[in-house]
Motif scaffolding. Structure first.
Motif, PDB file in Angstrom:
ATOM      1  N   LYS A  52      39.911  40.282  49.718  1.00  0.00           N
ATOM      2  CA  LYS A  52      39.039  39.444  50.546  1.00  0.00           C
ATOM      3  C   LYS A  52      38.482  40.228  51.719  1.00  0.00           C
ATOM      4  N   SER A 108      40.161  39.457  44.790  1.00  0.00           N
ATOM      5  CA  SER A 108      40.610  38.196  45.382  1.00  0.00           C
ATOM      6  C   SER A 108      39.382  37.542  46.001  1.00  0.00           C
ATOM      7  N   THR A 131      40.781  38.304  38.509  1.00  0.00           N
ATOM      8  CA  THR A 131      40.977  37.782  39.855  1.00  0.00           C
ATOM      9  C   THR A 131      42.468  37.670  40.128  1.00  0.00           C
ATOM     10  N   ASP A 133      45.318  36.254  43.450  1.00  0.00           N
ATOM     11  CA  ASP A 133      45.523  35.602  44.735  1.00  0.00           C
ATOM     12  C   ASP A 133      44.590  34.411  44.938  1.00  0.00           C
ATOM     13  N   SER A 134      43.269  34.603  44.829  1.00  0.00           N
ATOM     14  CA  SER A 134      42.283  33.536  45.011  1.00  0.00           C
ATOM     15  C   SER A 134      41.258  33.651  43.896  1.00  0.00           C
TER      16      SER A 134
END
Length: 346
Positions: A52, A108, A131, A133-134
């Motif tokens: 991110k 992420s 992907t 984590d998020s």
């Protein structure tokens, strides 16, 4: 419910000694790596990690796990990313990775849909997209490596705050960004669990610190000023919980307002030791990055396609199986407290 079957791994989390490495090029938005080549003839094993944002201790740790895995299977590793976690800040890095012809992109997502067009273009160019984590919308990627079930993550945080405030009183949530798909899913489930099982707990506000330390620190102060009867704060983000703990530790609220959520042991150790925080939860982010990298390798080499029921080997973590919607689950959340936090280093 959990969307996976796992074979040959004892325990949901292992006590790895993983040093948190700062990203040297955090200000410039890129980090060192090598995109040349692709391993040992089993496909293009050039893997790019796109968190991110850079300079985030959580992603420093998860990306180190990914680098370890890439080195194990003989690929080449690169880490790139924005300095701020905004919805579209990752687009340029996705486009560059596709132009460079990497084998896989491990990302992420800051937003579930804002990066989908860029990811679709990358996949059309032959890049495998994992992907972690998020997540993005499922149609935008090949696999999602989930740290734990959303239900399990929500429940452990609700259980912790309920225990710490005597199952009654006002609480607030200090989240990351308003667009973070994982945060929003957890918070929605937390609200449902509070309504169903904790009628005497009132969630008065969900505040957003944008995964920025100073913003999260200021939001903590604002919550405490706005709600003088606040009994607890839940922060399901490692940046948020550390900033909130830093504020509480030197304030009149230390020991009076409970704080829990998701954090790393190294971030939270001093706040557990000084009594600011009783207990918090997380998975091992190094394992999450490690698993994501091995999943990328399995896609690149054709070991799996990402279909439900596919299984692949993930190095020291053992064998994993793909569940519904192309999801692979790492394991269950782990609770850290004064009795065990000294056993972990990440």
């Amino acid at each position: 419910m959990f969307g996976f079957k796992r074979k040959g791994r004892a325990g949901a989390i292992v006590a790895l000694t993983v040093g948190v490495a700062l990203v040297a090029a955090g200000c410039s938005g890129t980090a060192g790596g090598d995109t040349s080549g692709g391993g040992d003839g089993e496909g293009n094993l050039a893997v790019t990690f796109l968190p991110k944002n850079l300079g985030n201790p959580y992603f420093d740790t998860s990306n180190n796990g990914g680098k370890e895995a890439v080195e194990e299977f003989g690929g080449t590793y690169e880490e790139v990313g924005p300095s701020e976690a905004s919805p579209t800040s990752q687009v340029q890095y996705i486009q560059t990775a596709a132009q460079q012809g990497v084998g896989a992109l491990v990302i992420s997502a800051n937003d579930p849909s804002a990066i989908c067009d860029a990811l679709d273009e990358a996949r059309s160019a032959g890049v495998k997209v994992v992907t972690f984590d998020s997540d993005t919308n499922p149609e935008c990627r090949d696999l999602f490596i989930n740290q734990a079930s959303a239900e399990g993550i929500a429940k452990v945080q609700v259980d912790l705050i309920a225990e710490q405030i005597g199952d009654a009183g006002q609480i607030a949530v200090l989240s990351a960004s308003a667009n973070a798909s994982n945060q929003n899913a957890w918070i929605e489930l937390m609200q449902e669990q509070l309504a169903e099982s904790h009628p005497n707990i009132e969630l008065v506000e969900v505040a957003y610190g944008d995964d920025d330390d100073q913003t999260s620190f200021d939001k903590t102060a604002a919550l405490l000023q706005t709600y003088p009867d606040l009994k607890g704060i839940v922060s399901p983000t490692t940046v948020g919980i550390a900033a909130a703990a830093r504020y509480l530790s030197t304030s009149e609220y230390q020991g009076k307002v409970a704080l829990t959520g998701l954090g790393t042991p190294n971030q939270m150790r001093e706040y557990v030791e000084d009594g600011t925080v009783t207990a918090f939860a997380l998975w091992n982010p190094a394992d999450l990055g490690y698993l994501a990298a091995w999943a990328a390798q399995a896609l690149i080499t054709g070991e799996i396609t990402g279909a439900e029921g596919d299984s692949f080997e993930a190095g020291k973590l053992g064998s994993y199986e793909v569940g519904a919607d192309g999801t692979v689950l790492l394991g269950d959340p782990f609770v850290f407290d004064a009795d065990n936090i000294g056993d972990f280093d990440f």
